[in-house]
Design a protein around this motif. Structure first.
Motif, PDB file in Angstrom:
ATOM      1  N   PRO A 407       0.848  -1.395   0.106  1.00 25.99           N
ATOM      2  CA  PRO A 407       0.016   0.136   0.059  1.00 25.99           C
ATOM      3  C   PRO A 407       0.750   1.208  -0.046  1.00 25.99           C
ATOM      4  N   LEU A 408       1.834   1.307   0.723  1.00 29.34           N
ATOM      5  CA  LEU A 408       2.841   2.489   0.801  1.00 29.34           C
ATOM      6  C   LEU A 408       3.459   2.938  -0.640  1.00 29.34           C
ATOM      7  N   PHE A 409       4.049   1.910  -1.103  1.00 27.33           N
ATOM      8  CA  PHE A 409       4.655   2.093  -2.538  1.00 27.33           C
ATOM      9  C   PHE A 409       3.519   2.650  -3.374  1.00 27.33           C
ATOM     10  N   GLY A 410       2.411   1.892  -3.455  1.00 24.65           N
ATOM     11  CA  GLY A 410       1.557   2.225  -4.436  1.00 24.65           C
ATOM     12  C   GLY A 410       1.059   3.709  -4.349  1.00 24.65           C
ATOM     13  N   ARG A 411       0.897   4.229  -3.138  1.00 26.99           N
ATOM     14  CA  ARG A 411       0.454   5.561  -2.847  1.00 26.99           C
ATOM     15  C   ARG A 411       1.571   6.546  -3.208  1.00 26.99           C
ATOM     16  N   ILE A 412       2.949   6.312  -2.861  1.00 26.38           N
ATOM     17  CA  ILE A 412       4.056   6.843  -3.313  1.00 26.38           C
ATOM     18  C   ILE A 412       4.192   7.059  -4.501  1.00 26.38           C
ATOM     19  N   LEU A 413       3.958   6.021  -5.437  1.00 28.64           N
ATOM     20  CA  LEU A 413       3.974   5.998  -6.915  1.00 28.64           C
ATOM     21  C   LEU A 413       2.957   7.022  -7.523  1.00 28.64           C
ATOM     22  N   VAL A 414       1.902   7.000  -7.032  1.00 29.35           N
ATOM     23  CA  VAL A 414       1.087   8.014  -7.769  1.00 29.35           C
ATOM     24  C   VAL A 414       1.313   9.387  -7.172  1.00 29.35           C
TER      25      VAL A 414
END
Length: 453
Positions: A407-414
């Motif tokens: 979840p963290l990396f998905g949000r960071i990427l966006v």
């Protein structure tokens, strides 16, 4: 169409999309969730099925842990944990089966890609993360009676951290996809391969064109679409298949370093013959002269009918290294499976595991740069170059090690793709918070790209 998820619509090649995400593993799927939650018309492209069953996101379980040698990674997993719980509450699904995690091994074992015990003790103390120290093989056995103290070297110690879990892999990806599809903003392009990436002007700003073609599906049939997608923003999360995408987007300026390797790891599921509780565990049995003592395992949580009543045990070392995904065989190394079998015959008390009864032998993939660290951030235009592609982000070389950050990396990427001025998208001025914590994973570091380290 033999996908796990039906497209919300076919690709509209005449439309401008807000976001294209390349890679249908856990990080790409998470990014699709966070993009659609922001109201972005999004396409998720995957060369296989969705969720992907050909990369490092396949299988049933992964370890979530906070114990790290690096303080930044401790803080990142703590931030990720909060987002895991947020998604669980929003969806009503259990994604983390929380449990004690035992790290044990030689008290002063050399550093590994997973860290080392002494550095973890130092970091956990500095970060004030609670843990339990077991000072001997007997203390390890007393705490976890399935293990055999007599089968451990006398200098073995253990660390137990309670804020750990087995991640339910398939339920995690299904949950993120369900929530993204509920927005009506997600198009899933399964069995679709990217043939070319190019920067383009879109609505008087930098955007991208993405050429796609149908990829082979089950029984060799083609199910995807072919054409050119126009998008305002781009995220690359393609696992071990990143090399050709970099080459295409940058016209050969950005290529993976010569030291980059794909590790093909071996695992199997052993029959548990007692009802005794087996914890999550990782063994640092490596020495200065032998790096083959790294093993890990999971309890049986019944996550699949195929593996129910069995415990997953794997070696965290390999003799099977590749430089290109075309070389991947997906076949586990029988010699290493034999080494696991021999090792666990003394590691566990007699009768806990039937060492001769193992099945579902498999191979998983790690993508490993020379320093063994994940790469996440903006996309450099060239090695050592100060500038990045605007409105784009990537998470690569995380295959096999990134699931806990889903979840963290998905949000960071966006966040990076939507805000080109965000501090963690570039090589300098990292700021504070978790943007600073991912500085260790910056694409602007030696050893990642050809011609730089």
């Amino acid at each position: 169409m033999p996908q796990k998820y039906k497209n919300s619509e076919l690709i509209n090649f005449s439309q401008i999309y807000d976001m294209v995400i390349v890679g249908g593993g856990t990080i790409g799927i998470s990014a699709a969730y966070y993009a659609t939650q922001r109201g972005l018309k999004t396409i998720l492209i995957e060369k296989a099925d969705v969720p992907s069953s050909v990369g490092s996101s396949k299988g049933y379980e992964r370890i979530f842990r906070i114990m790290y040698s690096n303080a930044n990674e401790v803080r990142l997993t703590e931030a990720s944990y909060a987002l895991w719980k947020e998604i669980e509450k929003a969806s009503g699904e259990t994604l983390l089966f929380e449990d004690d995690l035992l790290f044990f091994g030689h008290s002063h074992a050399p550093v590994t890609p997973e860290g080392d015990l002494q550095s973890m003790i130092k970091t956990m103390n500095e970060q004030a993360v609670p843990y339990e120290l077991l000072n001997s093989p007997q203390e390890i056995q007393n705490r976890f009676p399935v293990f055999n103290a007599a089968g451990m070297p006398s200098d073995y110690i253990g660390l137990v951290q309670k804020n750990s879990a087995t991640i339910n892999v398939q339920q995690t990806m299904n949950t993120f996809l369900n929530m993204a599809q509920e927005t009506g903003l997600l198009t899933i392009a399964a069995y679709t391969q990217v043939t070319n990436l190019a920067e383009a002007f879109v609505d008087q700003d930098y955007g991208f064109t993405v050429d796609v073609a149908a990829a082979p599906g089950p029984l060799g049939a083609s199910y995807g679409q072919a054409g050119t997608i126009t998008t305002r923003h781009l995220i690359l999360a393609p696992g071990v298949w990143a090399g050709n995408l970099f080459n295409s987007l940058t016209n050969g300026q950005l290529q993976q370093n010569e030291k980059y390797r794909i590790w093909q790891m071996s695992l199997a599921f052993w029959k548990q013959t007692t009802s005794d509780k087996i914890p999550l565990w990782y063994e640092f049995g490596n020495t200065a002269t032998n790096d083959r003592g790294l093993f890990y395992g999971f309890p049986d949580l019944g996550l699949s009918n195929e593996t129910k009543g069995r415990v997953k045990i794997a070696a965290d070392y390999t003799d099977t290294l590749f430089t290109d995904p075309s070389q991947i065989t997906g076949v586990p190394d029988q010699n290493i499976l034999n080494e696991i079998k021999t090792h666990i015959s003394s590691l566990f008390k007699p009768g806990v595991v039937d060492v001769n009864d193992y099945t579902s032998q498999n191979a998983c993939l790690y993508s490993m740069p020379s320093d063994g660290k994940i790469v996440i951030g903006g996309i450099p235009r060239k090695p050592m170059g100060a500038s990045a592609y605007k409105n784009a982000a990537m998470s690569v070389m995380e295959a096999g090690r990134g699931f806990k950050f889903t979840p963290l990396f998905g949000r960071i990427l966006v966040n990076i793709a939507m805000n080109p001025n965000i501090q963690y998208s570039g090589p300098n001025d990292w700021g504070s918070g978790y943007d600073a914590d991912i500085a260790d994973f910056t694409p602007w570091r030696p050893g990642i790209w050809k011609g730089w380290g």
